[in-house]
Design a protein around this motif. Structure first.
Motif, PDB file in Angstrom:
ATOM      1  N   GLY A  37       0.812  -1.216   0.000  1.00 45.01           N
ATOM      2  CA  GLY A  37       0.000   0.000   0.000  1.00 45.01           C
ATOM      3  C   GLY A  37       0.844   1.264   0.000  1.00 45.01           C
ATOM      4  O   GLY A  37       0.432   2.300   0.514  1.00 45.01           O
ATOM      5  N   GLY A  38       2.036   1.174  -0.560  1.00 47.33           N
ATOM      6  CA  GLY A  38       2.913   2.344  -0.626  1.00 47.33           C
ATOM      7  C   GLY A  38       3.758   2.553   0.605  1.00 47.33           C
ATOM      8  O   GLY A  38       4.427   3.572   0.732  1.00 47.33           O
ATOM      9  N   ALA A  39       3.751   1.605   1.521  1.00 45.99           N
ATOM     10  CA  ALA A  39       4.550   1.746   2.743  1.00 45.99           C
ATOM     11  C   ALA A  39       6.043   1.705   2.441  1.00 45.99           C
ATOM     12  O   ALA A  39       6.841   2.386   3.085  1.00 45.99           O
ATOM     13  N   PHE A  40       6.429   0.876   1.460  1.00 46.15           N
ATOM     14  CA  PHE A  40       7.848   0.789   1.116  1.00 46.15           C
ATOM     15  C   PHE A  40       8.020   0.277  -0.309  1.00 46.15           C
ATOM     16  O   PHE A  40       7.098  -0.278  -0.909  1.00 46.15           O
ATOM     17  N   ALA A  41       9.220   0.491  -0.830  1.00 44.55           N
ATOM     18  CA  ALA A  41       9.588   0.011  -2.160  1.00 44.55           C
ATOM     19  C   ALA A  41      11.091  -0.246  -2.161  1.00 44.55           C
ATOM     20  O   ALA A  41      11.812   0.200  -1.257  1.00 44.55           O
TER      21      ALA A  41
END
Length: 130
Positions: A37-41
């Motif tokens: 959910g966009g917390a990390f990449a």
């Protein structure tokens, strides 16, 4: 979507099965990041260091390899070694050079003994280990 936290990862598949393991692992980690959910990449940079590199250059990694690696959040390492390249060259020229220079001394995994399963750590069967 922009990730809240981006991790810079140096990927060094190196030799043999390391090529397949790192590629598959990267797919898993990227899927995990995609589902966060966009917390990390992850921002990957792959290095071709290993025995093939040694065959072309006479070195297991670039002469400034440790300097390059120091700015990454993590190093994802595959496997090192290949027929025709002596173990002391492949290990000391890449794997141990990285471990010792970055003070990485242990590859620790969770270990638990399961009731009724005889452990390959025969002498540790009666020892608390977790």
């Amino acid at each position: 979507m922009n990730a809240t936290r981006r991790f810079r990862i140096a990927a060094i598949p190196a030799d043999g099965v390391g090529q397949e393991v790192v590629a598959a692992g990267r797919q898993v980690l990227d899927a995990l990041a995609a589902g966060s959910g966009g917390a990390f990449a992850f921002d990957w940079r792959e290095f071709e260091w290993g025995c093939g590199y040694y065959g072309r250059t006479g070195r297991m990694m670039a002469s400034d390899g440790l300097e390059i690696l120091k700015d990454f959040d993590a190093i994802y390492f595959g496997a090192v070694g290949w027929p025709g390249v002596p173990d002391h060259v492949s290990l000391w020229g890449l794997r141990l050079a990285i471990c010792q220079n970055f003070d990485q001394w242990a590859n620790v995994r969770p270990v638990r003994f399961l009731p009724g399963v005889r452990s390959p750590l025969r002498k540790a069967d009666d020892t608390e280990l977790d």
